[in-house]
Design a protein around this motif. Sequence first.
Motif, PDB file in Angstrom:
ATOM      1  N   HIS A  75       0.850  -1.184   0.000  1.00 18.63           N
ATOM      2  CA  HIS A  75       0.000   0.000   0.000  1.00 18.63           C
ATOM      3  C   HIS A  75       0.889   1.238   0.000  1.00 18.63           C
ATOM      4  O   HIS A  75       1.947   1.250   0.637  1.00 18.63           O
ATOM      5  N   VAL A  76       0.457   2.264  -0.710  1.00 18.33           N
ATOM      6  CA  VAL A  76       1.204   3.514  -0.777  1.00 18.33           C
ATOM      7  C   VAL A  76       0.242   4.681  -0.603  1.00 18.33           C
ATOM      8  O   VAL A  76      -0.981   4.528  -0.716  1.00 18.33           O
ATOM      9  N   ALA A  77       0.809   5.840  -0.311  1.00 19.21           N
ATOM     10  CA  ALA A  77       0.003   7.059  -0.148  1.00 19.21           C
ATOM     11  C   ALA A  77       0.040   7.868  -1.435  1.00 19.21           C
ATOM     12  O   ALA A  77       1.096   8.028  -2.050  1.00 19.21           O
ATOM     13  N   ASP A  78      -1.146   8.376  -1.829  1.00 17.79           N
ATOM     14  CA  ASP A  78      -1.189   9.233  -3.002  1.00 17.79           C
ATOM     15  C   ASP A  78      -0.939  10.690  -2.608  1.00 17.79           C
ATOM     16  O   ASP A  78      -0.623  10.983  -1.448  1.00 17.79           O
ATOM     17  N   LYS A  79      -1.103  11.587  -3.546  1.00 17.58           N
ATOM     18  CA  LYS A  79      -0.821  13.007  -3.338  1.00 17.58           C
ATOM     19  C   LYS A  79      -1.565  13.596  -2.146  1.00 17.58           C
ATOM     20  O   LYS A  79      -1.041  14.422  -1.407  1.00 17.58           O
ATOM     21  N   ALA A  80      -2.800  13.132  -1.924  1.00 19.89           N
ATOM     22  CA  ALA A  80      -3.627  13.645  -0.829  1.00 19.89           C
ATOM     23  C   ALA A  80      -3.433  12.877   0.467  1.00 19.89           C
ATOM     24  O   ALA A  80      -4.101  13.157   1.455  1.00 19.89           O
ATOM     25  N   GLY A  81      -2.538  11.901   0.468  1.00 21.77           N
ATOM     26  CA  GLY A  81      -2.316  11.100   1.664  1.00 21.77           C
ATOM     27  C   GLY A  81      -3.256   9.916   1.770  1.00 21.77           C
ATOM     28  O   GLY A  81      -3.220   9.187   2.770  1.00 21.77           O
ATOM     29  N   LYS A  82      -4.080   9.684   0.768  1.00 24.39           N
ATOM     30  CA  LYS A  82      -4.997   8.540   0.776  1.00 24.39           C
ATOM     31  C   LYS A  82      -4.213   7.255   0.532  1.00 24.39           C
ATOM     32  O   LYS A  82      -3.356   7.186  -0.348  1.00 24.39           O
ATOM     33  N   ILE A  83      -4.519   6.229   1.324  1.00 20.64           N
ATOM     34  CA  ILE A  83      -3.837   4.950   1.178  1.00 20.64           C
ATOM     35  C   ILE A  83      -4.492   4.154   0.058  1.00 20.64           C
ATOM     36  O   ILE A  83      -5.706   3.931   0.057  1.00 20.64           O
TER      37      ILE A  83
END
Length: 563
Positions: free
Chosen positions: A97-105
């Motif tokens: 799992h990674v975080a996108d630009k907005a911090g969403k997992i």
Amino acid sequence: MNRRKWTGVAASVTAAALVLTACGGGDNDQAGGGLQGTDQAAQGSWAINEQPYDQVKQGGELKWPLDALPDNWNYNQLNGPLVDHDYILSALIPKLHVADKAGKIVVNPDYLESATLTSPDPQVVTYKLNPNAKWSDGTPIGWEDFDAQFKALNGTNEEFSVAGTTGYEDIEKVEKGAADNEVVVTFKKKFAEWTSLFSPLYPKSLNADPKTFNEGWIDGPKATAGPFKIETIDQTAKLVSVVPDPNWWGRKPKLDKITFRVVERAALADSLASDAIDWYKIGSSVDNFQRAKAMQGVEVREAPGKSYNHITFNGAETSILADQKLRVAVMKAMDPNVYAKGILGPIVADPKALGNHFFLQGTANYVDNSAPIKADKEAAKADLEALGWKMDGEFRKKDGKQLDIRIVSTAGNPISEQISKLTQAQLKEVGVNVIIDAQPSATFFSDFVNTGNFDMVGFGWSQTPWPISSSKGIYYLDPNSVNQNFGRIGSEEINKLLDQANAELDDAKRVELTNQADKLIWEAGHHLPLYQVPGAVAVDAKLVNFGAFGVADPDYTAMGFAA
């Protein structure tokens, strides 16, 4: 389990433990040419000169500076979770799992087709692996890798020297699912931030036994599964180079090579100016900010920072600060605003001290809980007097012993030096003698921080997208494992609240429990957050899809140079 990372006077979080960094420390400069403060930097933003993948030049070498090479390439081992290690690791080892630009997992499609909470009670998570995902030896990534990692990190075998057990200790079993690429994880106790687990994921061979776990990857990784593979590890030249792996099943990297090289903090600006490196963190450094602004072909890119500088106190019996009342008295004499304004003031208009151990300024859950350690030198003096530490000349003494406190810092790091001197000056005002012990960055964590060889120590925590679970190992007092609680400070009440928070699936209740724990952590005199480090970097203007990533995980396949 992701853990916080430490930085050489700063660090970051993943779940299970935080990542450490040494102290230190755009496209969106504020008026006047300074950096945005933590309240003004918009969450969910980045400054990376974002360009479509097909418009990025094919080829080129990215020259990436580090503070130190990894002490252990097993990120889950006690010496593993450094920010510099994570930089290299993210190009080589699976993160599910990674975080996108907005911090969403989000699920990482290179490794997972899906990850689903298939039962809330008992909690069951089902992973469907990308059938193309395999280790560099050709072995498919499978359920046995999950099972071996769970067994190594669940805390049942103390011979595994782990950086943290959070989340894994709550798992009951790992099984093969209905298909070869399906993994079923059943929990014996609810764990809310379960997306933090198995990131990074290692091959089962690493977790097979304690000796291999602790020592088998000290010299380098024995298997990888990322867009890049190791080309060279040169301990003499202090560099690591990685090149595209031809067996990578995902989108091919644009870069021909990334060279990670150790560069002293004081030499970063000169190294960028001479083209020896392609970027550096500005962090808290006024000099590095001003140098970057003056360089031709260099841009300052800024996004919200996710690390903070702090001072950890040692509560072990061997330390002068074993007494909680003495720790609190000393903390009251150390005004975080003095550090924030003294270090960041020339480049940030209104720098603020950090008042929470879990949540960063500018995020929705941030609350200032620092009231129990309100800066007050007169109160500090009164507390020291009440504890029997009486002024005797320049400094205080008790039973003939002078109140000497040794602060360990990183040598050759201007920000570490500044923090240490500010500490020394502030505590001298209340009669405390601070002895500055500067140590090389190569041994700073392994020989001093991790072993508790300090009275006070300055470094940084760098947060992961899982701020609650990734912080547990820092504040949880476990007699059988240090985890990342390097100061050995805590209580059963703090432990209980952290356990409750990590098992609470309701977001609002989990945050409430965490803030309750945070207030007790302040009262315990665990460590003193100073300020949030600006998320600004100096970057070769030709670099695209690279720079200040904010809360996002970088995409190593897209970074490169303008066509």
